[in-house]
Design an enzyme around this catalytic site. Structure first.
Site, PDB file in Angstrom:
ATOM      1  CG  HIS A 143      64.810  24.699  44.776  1.00 39.15           C
ATOM      2  ND1 HIS A 143      64.632  23.722  43.833  1.00 39.15           N
ATOM      3  CD2 HIS A 143      63.800  25.571  44.628  1.00 39.15           C
ATOM      4  CE1 HIS A 143      63.527  23.986  43.181  1.00 39.15           C
ATOM      5  NE2 HIS A 143      63.002  25.093  43.644  1.00 39.15           N
TER       6      HIS A 143
ATOM      7  CD  GLU B  14      86.824  18.241  31.993  1.00 39.76           C
ATOM      8  OE1 GLU B  14      86.457  19.341  32.410  1.00 39.76           O
ATOM      9  OE2 GLU B  14      86.085  17.243  31.989  1.00 39.76           O
TER      10      GLU B  14
ATOM     11  CG  ASP C 161      87.618  20.201  35.920  1.00 36.35           C
ATOM     12  OD1 ASP C 161      87.863  20.438  37.119  1.00 36.35           O
ATOM     13  OD2 ASP C 161      86.549  19.720  35.524  1.00 36.35           O
TER      14      ASP C 161
ATOM     15  NE  ARG D  32      85.907  23.860  38.772  1.00 36.55           N
ATOM     16  CZ  ARG D  32      85.143  23.209  37.892  1.00 36.55           C
ATOM     17  NH1 ARG D  32      85.592  22.134  37.289  1.00 36.55           N
ATOM     18  NH2 ARG D  32      83.947  23.622  37.582  1.00 36.55           N
TER      19      ARG D  32
ATOM     20  CB  CYS E  89      82.078  24.032  27.016  1.00 40.43           C
ATOM     21  SG  CYS E  89      82.853  22.579  27.741  1.00 40.43           S
TER      22      CYS E  89
HETATM   23  C1  PEP Z   1      85.222  22.653  32.769  1.00 35.65           C
HETATM   24  O1  PEP Z   1      85.888  21.959  33.542  1.00 35.65           O
HETATM   25  O2  PEP Z   1      85.660  23.675  32.210  1.00 35.65           O
HETATM   26  C2  PEP Z   1      83.830  22.306  32.487  1.00 35.65           C
HETATM   27  C3  PEP Z   1      83.127  22.958  31.583  1.00 35.65           C
HETATM   28  O3  PEP Z   1      83.293  21.315  33.237  1.00 35.65           O
HETATM   29  P1  PEP Z   1      82.713  21.527  34.718  1.00 35.65           P
HETATM   30  O4  PEP Z   1      82.762  22.982  35.034  1.00 35.65           O
HETATM   31  O5  PEP Z   1      81.323  20.977  34.697  1.00 35.65           O
HETATM   32  O6  PEP Z   1      83.663  20.690  35.508  1.00 35.65           O
HETATM   33 MG    MG Z   2      85.144  20.012  34.044  1.00 35.42          MG
END
Ligand code: PEP
Ligand code: MG
Length: 588
Positions: free
Chosen positions: A197, A438, A462, A472, A509
């Site tokens: 939080h 992804e 991803d 990850r 993104c």
């Molecule tokens: C990604 O996988 O790059 C992504 C933006 O999604 P997240 O990090 O929420 O899995």
């Molecule tokens: Mg992702």
């Protein structure tokens, strides 16, 4: 002069601050343990109920005060509301009452026992984000115990200006009170992780924070000089004059770059040879919007809606989804807002703990999960359709790995649209429907997906995980996580090419989009829309405005002659260093 101590924790909210420590005594109250006689039991149950009512009123009051902060409380308000829900959770109430009655123990003891049991259930979750929610149970139990004992709760803290708050953990209620008059310059806590939080609230309010330090509240005393680097996760207690000078210099630089950022916020991200790039913001909470806009975000490129599930035992209702989307769309005016449907799954699931998956990253996650939990998905899709009246909406599906998933998800959306239309519910006009690229399979069939998706947004976090086959979350293989691996560059090149051929927009993104050390590579690949956190926008814009795409293209062509990620990284870094004396962020 006290000895200098350096502590290393988790950098949870970037920024540098130097201030005097203010120790928050958040240690647990000692729980009295009393065995009741049979005729004391009913009165004890009453005492418990009174404490529930009192705690509920206190949380309501704090939430009310948040409104006075000039916000509607946003995410913070929701968290406090979730604490109120926990207080009234039937399972909690029944269990505590049962222990008082059957085991004949006092209410404080019963609350602690049930709290501990609930906490253990959270301890076993694999997902860090959900595991962190166990501290919420502790905050609620603590408040109840303090109220049962007649202790002073929520006393107004007189925090001197420029204080670094040092605590075992900071409750949402304390964080709300502390942040209201702008006297806190940083947070330092023993507990917590990236998604705890304190971390979330600190990031949203742009206050530096280092969490997970284990023993900070033991080794720091009120009044100590504390220097906090929220990016590196470093805390220096009573730093030497030289260390302090270095910190102040970093602070000065960050302030200058922040001011420059705010100045450049209105300038377009356009290369020397006239290529216009759109820079959008990634967000998890509506509270982040003012900061994104102030840093020059031209829209929202990724709204991670699974964060609506934060701190709550049940799924949000359609109405709650709708209110959040409407709020974001209204705040962004006519700028595009890209909302990603729920990326839930693995252990990130509301309600009961699902069956454990051996390999959650490859399991029932994101669009796969939504397609198997249609009620959950439909509540979100209906809310999105209804919210589309309020702004410039785009919707995308996460983790698509086949064209059938895109078709199936689109059909579900269309079914919701027809249903709402029959019910006479207002909706905006049709909005673009895209996918996140992804998975390697999506990348490899990008040409086909581009025939049916209205846009692509590449999720490199991803895409890298699945392409290079590295978890990850697994520290042991983190060294293999290389955005400049030739496989990634080839994959990106193919995806962007496929999108361009089909004439659909392609954005990025993932974290790669916000690394200024990689901006030239992305420019060369042909990406014209990048989405990132607010602090990264000015840095990436600075690179874009200083270079030409032609130069970037030549650079990438040379880079791709190398075969190993290390060689490519070294080459790009050298080239970037030659062009920019100082970049806050490097090609990794
Ligand atoms: C990604 O996988 O790059 C992504 C933006 O999604 P997240 O990090 O929420 O899995
Ligand atoms: Mg992702």
């Amino acid at each position: 002069m006290s000895a200098t101590v350096s502590l290393h924790g988790i950098g949870a909210s970037p920024g540098v601050a130097v201030g005097h420590a203010f120790l928050l005594d958040s240690r647990r109250v000692r729980t009295p343990k009393v065995k009741l006689t049979r005729d004391e039991v009913d009165a004890e149950v009453m005492r418990f109920k009174t404490a529930i009512d009192l705690s509920d009123r206190q949380l309501g009051d704090i939430k009310g005060k948040l409104t006075g902060l000039g916000t509607d409380g946003g995410e913070h308000g929701l968290i406090l509301e979730a604490h109120r829900l926990m207080l009234h959770d039937p399972m909690f109430l029944v269990e505590v009452t049962r222990l008082i009655k059957e085991d004949g123990i006092n209410a404080e003891w019963a609350v602690r026992r049930v709290g501990r049991r609930l906490r253990h259930q959270f301890d076993n979750l694999d997902d860090e984000y959900f595991r962190e929610r166990r501290s919420d149970i502790e905050f609620v139990a603590d408040r109840l115990v303090r109220n049962l004992m007649g202790e002073l709760v929520d006393a107004e803290l007189q925090v001197p200006p420029n204080s670094v708050i040092v605590a075992h953990d900071v409750s949402p209620a304390d964080a709300a009170m502390l942040l209201k008059d702008g006297k806190v310059s940083a947070f330092v806590t023993d507990l917590g992780g990236h998604t705890s939080h304190t971390a979330i609230v600190a990031r949203a309010r742009e206050v530096p924070a280092v969490v997970g330090l284990t023993r900070a509240s033991d080794s720091i005393r009120t009044g100590d000089v504390v220097a906090v680097d929220g990016r590196r996760g470093l805390v220096l207690v009573n730093p030497t004059d030289e260390q302090l000078a270095l910190f102040r210099e970093t602070m000065r630089r960050q302030l200058a770059s922040e001011q420059l950022a705010l100045k450049t916020a209105e300038l377009p991200a356009v290369t020397q040879d006239g290529v216009r790039v759109r820079l959008n913001g990634n967000m998890e909470f509506p509270e982040e919007i003012p900061s994104l806009l102030a840093h020059g975000a031209e829209g929202i490129g990724l709204y991670r809606t699974e964060f609506l599930f934060l701190n709550r035992p049940t799924a949000p209702t359609e109405e709650e989804h709708f209110e959040s989307y409407k709020q974001v769309l209204v705040a962004m005016g006519d700028r595009p807002v890209t909302i990603r449907t729920l990326d839930l799954g693995g252990d990130k699931v509301p309600g009961k703990k699902p069956e454990k998956e051996n390999n959650p990253a490859m399991g029932l996650r994101a669009i796969r999960y939504c397609l198997q939990h249609r009620d959950l998905f439909r509540a979100q899709l209906r809310a999105l359709l209804r919210a589309s009246v309020y702004g410039n909406l785009r919707v995308m599906f996460p983790l698509v790995s086949s064209i059938s998933e895109l078709r199936e998800a689109r059909s579900e959306l269309e079914r919701c649209r027809s249903e709402l239309s029959r019910q006479g519910v207002p909706m905006g006009k049709r909005f673009p429907l895209g996918i996140m690229v992804e998975t390697p399979s999506a990348a490899l069939i990008a040409d086909r997906l581009a025939q049916e998706a209205d846009f692509f947004s590449v999720g490199t976090n991803d895409l890298i995980q699945y392409t290079i086959a590295i978890d990850r979350q697994n520290r042991d293989v983190a060294y293999l996580y290389r955005p400049l691996h030739l496989a990634i560059l080839r994959s990106l090149s193919y995806v962007v090419g496929a999108a361009k051929k089909a004439n659909i927009p392609v954005a990025m993104c993932g974290e790669m989009a916000g690394d200024p050390g990689l901006t030239m590579v992305l420019l060369a690949l042909g990406l014209e829309e990048l989405s990132m956190t607010s602090g990264q926008i000015p840095l990436v814009k600075n690179v874009i405005r200083s270079v030409s795409r032609a130069d970037a293209a030549a650079l990438l062509e040379q880079a791709m002659q190398f075969s190993s990620a290390e060689e490519i990284e070294r080459f790009i870094k050298t080239q970037m260093d030659q062009r920019f004396a100082r970049l806050d962020g490097n090609a990794q």
